[in-house]
Design a protein around this motif. Sequence first.
Motif, mmCIF file in Angstrom:
data_model
loop_
_atom_site.group_PDB
_atom_site.id
_atom_site.type_symbol
_atom_site.label_atom_id
_atom_site.label_comp_id
_atom_site.label_asym_id
_atom_site.label_seq_id
_atom_site.Cartn_x
_atom_site.Cartn_y
_atom_site.Cartn_z
ATOM 1 N N GLY A 43 41.323 -18.640 34.512
ATOM 2 C CA GLY A 43 42.084 -18.931 33.680
ATOM 3 C C GLY A 43 42.838 -17.821 32.803
ATOM 4 N N ASN A 45 43.512 -16.095 29.194
ATOM 5 C CA ASN A 45 43.125 -16.047 27.660
ATOM 6 C C ASN A 45 41.764 -16.713 27.412
ATOM 7 N N SER A 47 40.397 -19.318 29.098
ATOM 8 C CA SER A 47 40.446 -20.681 29.406
ATOM 9 C C SER A 47 39.730 -20.840 30.927
ATOM 10 N N ARG A 50 41.079 -22.388 37.127
ATOM 11 C CA ARG A 50 41.788 -23.642 37.743
ATOM 12 C C ARG A 50 41.959 -23.539 39.267
#
Length: 154
Positions: A43, A45, A47, A50
């Motif tokens: 991800g 920053n 996150s 995915r």
Amino acid sequence: MFVIRRAAKRDIFQVRKLLNEAGLNDRGVDKHLEHFFVVESPGENGSAARITGAVGMEVYRPCGLLRSFVLERASWNPKVGLQLIQILLAYAGHLQLSHVYLLAGASASFFEQIGFAEVPFADLPEDISGSEHLEHTGPNGTPMVYACFPSGQH
């Protein structure tokens, strides 16, 4: 940077989303998820990672049916695609499957380069030709087969 790993139940939504966005058949994926691998991209920053790719197989011993090979267009990398297929084929060998079949569309030449060969529909094993995936897909595409073990080694 990416990671290729076995799919988990938590991945089903993202795998189906990828398939639907690519216009591929997602029927039965949930029944065969244990034989799927996913490409996970980190991800941004901080996150969560995915899923940007997937490939799966339906197992009908002694054969398998490769299905649901997809990589996001924005993430497409031939090296990643090749590694994903090679991992699935190594897994098929681990399961001691003799052959892996698939129904190739425009990607038939890609699969020929990795060792798949075209076969007539009539030569598909009954379990493969009668699979829900092939029944839903219909006669669209080129049936191909990959021998997991050279003659006499299985």
